[in-house]
Design an enzyme around this catalytic site. Structure first.
Site, PDB file in Angstrom:
ATOM      1  N   CYS A 260      -1.646  -0.369  -1.094  1.00 13.65           N
ATOM      2  CA  CYS A 260      -0.516   0.545  -1.081  1.00 13.65           C
ATOM      3  C   CYS A 260       0.630  -0.731  -0.685  1.00 13.65           C
ATOM      4  CB  CYS A 260      -0.459   1.653  -0.234  1.00 13.65           C
ATOM      5  SG  CYS A 260       1.293   2.161   0.049  1.00 13.65           S
ATOM      6  N   CYS A 263       1.899   0.318   2.845  1.00 18.57           N
ATOM      7  CA  CYS A 263       1.108   0.025   3.801  1.00 18.57           C
ATOM      8  C   CYS A 263       1.261  -1.562   4.113  1.00 18.57           C
ATOM      9  CB  CYS A 263      -0.259   0.466   3.528  1.00 18.57           C
ATOM     10  SG  CYS A 263      -0.328   2.267   3.370  1.00 18.57           S
TER      11      CYS A 263
END
Length: 418
Positions: A260, A263
């Site tokens: 992600c 992230c």
């Protein structure tokens, strides 16, 4: 690309031959290498070409433009000379894409994520592998390229005097009366889709130490060092999580999904401050709940050069939710959530890569756990996809824990002397 691999950072130019000397003198990771000042460079007899190359690469690394580093370095120009070129020249000479040219020339953008405070200083160090890092030897200049003078030969000098660690924390100091926002997202939750969708509830209490200290985790990667294997060849045996903070304060970043972009950006901006965490005696760990080897290889050390541990039972993630996993759907948690979309745009602006492999609905967060039995000092929950724990709060808590440990050590020393 904004890799934390030393090999990727120094590239194939004039810094490559300097690697053994850098490692010998303790400049053994990218965040530390990027904060060298002129005095440090002179101490290891760097040439002007090498100084220029390091400045260029540090600047590009902050803007996720490292794919242009070899070409720009080979031009034998200083950073100031490159920044004086026109957009057309940068495109023609180095094949730089239009959007990348804009990012390169934007000197108001101090780094791809949140910048280090301009006044933060640490001292140059010389240490052998395995030597504990001590606050008193960390006073090296961490000024951004924007605020420091261009390197122009041996007569150039640092524009700022060394200041102590305590003084340099001023830019990150929490003001008196500040209400910490751990346990909740950076901003209060709001109804989504005009009130038709309610955000998931967030537990308001910090998890007790007893809940997390016996969690079984497995180290997937070590702390990155030059030349080491990209992953541990043989899986290490499971261990109790309490081993992670047995001897030092630990920051545990619970990653929702390594591929992600939100992230990755959070991990990158946290690990980029590694020299500060080193000065505070804090170790950094990334916690994943799903082990996909290809994803870990892509995540470490490109976006995170610290230890990665696997929480197979998702116990850290359950602790963030008060005993149950915090989950949100893509439609209601992202597409219908303006704050999650804003978080995505913030991460997208870093220029990092992303993929959509793996489970992505389980919310993550962050723990700061004091040494030994001190307990959980701070807990942050990702309420909206892409929420980050405020970096100033993280440093403030780590600073308080360090001060407490110093007071305890001094008290024990005084008792022994008596």
């Amino acid at each position: 690309m904004a890799s934390f691999s030393m090999e990727d950072f120094v590239g194939n130019g004039c810094l490559k031959a300097l690697l053994p000397k850098l490692l010998e003198d303790g400049w053994d990771d990218v965040p530390t290498l990027k904060v060298m000042n002129l005095e440090d460079m002179d101490a290891i007899n760097m040439t002007q070409e090498q100084k220029d190359a390091l400045e260029i690469r540090s600047y590009l690394h902050d803007r996720a433009l490292m794919n242009y580093a070899d070409k720009l370095e080979s031009a034998r120009k200083s950073l100031s000379e490159l920044l004086s070129l026109s957009m057309a020249d940068l495109s023609a000479m180095f094949g730089m894409k239009r959007g990348h040219v804009a990012r390169f020339l934007d000197r108001t953008r101090e780094c791809a994520t949140e910048p280090l405070p301009a006044s933060y200083s640490l001292q140059a160090r010389r240490r052998t592998p395995g030597t504990p890092r001590n606050t008193s030897i960390y006073k090296r200049e961490l000024s951004s390229v924007n605020s420091r003078k261009t390197m122009t030969g041996s007569s150039a000098k640092s524009s700022q005097a060394d200041i102590s660690l305590e003084q340099s924390m001023a830019d990150l100091k929490i003001k008196e009366g500040h209400a910490f926002k751990g346990i909740v997202a950076s901003l209060p939750a709001e109804p989504r889709a005009c009130g038709c969708v309610q955000p998931p509830p967030v537990v308001e209490n910090v998890a007790p130490l007893s809940i997390i200290e016996s969690i079984s985790v497995q180290k997937i990667t070590p702390q990155y060092k030059v030349g080491m294997e990209r992953l541990v060849k043989t899986k290490t045996p499971p261990m109790k999580a309490s081993e992670l903070w047995r001897d030092t304060t630990a920051v545990l970043l619970c990653i929702r999904r390594p591929g992600c972009i939100m992230c990755r950006a959070e991990a990158h901006q946290l690990y980029s401050r590694k020299p500060i965490f080193d000065a505070l005696g804090v170790q950094l760990f990334a916690v994943i709940h799903e082990y996909i080897e290809s994803e870990v290889k892509d995540f470490w050390p490109r976006y995170w050069g610290g230890v990665v541990v696997h929480d197979k039972g998702m116990e850290f993630f359950k602790a963030l939710g008060g005993g149950k996993l915090l989950k949100d759907k893509f439609l209601s948690g992202f597409l219908l959530n303006p704050r999650a979309i804003a978080n995505y745009k913030r991460a997208k602006a870093t220029g990092l890569d992303q993929n959509f492999n793996g489970e992505g609905e389980i919310k993550g967060g962050l723990f700061i756990v004091g040494r030994g039995k001190t307990g959980i000092a701070y807990q942050f929950v990702e309420r909206n996809f892409g929420d980050w724990a405020p970096i100033s709060e993280v440093f403030e808590i780590c600073n308080r824990l360090q001060n407490r440990q110093l007071r305890q050590s001094e008290s024990m020393k005084s008792s022994n002397e008596d």
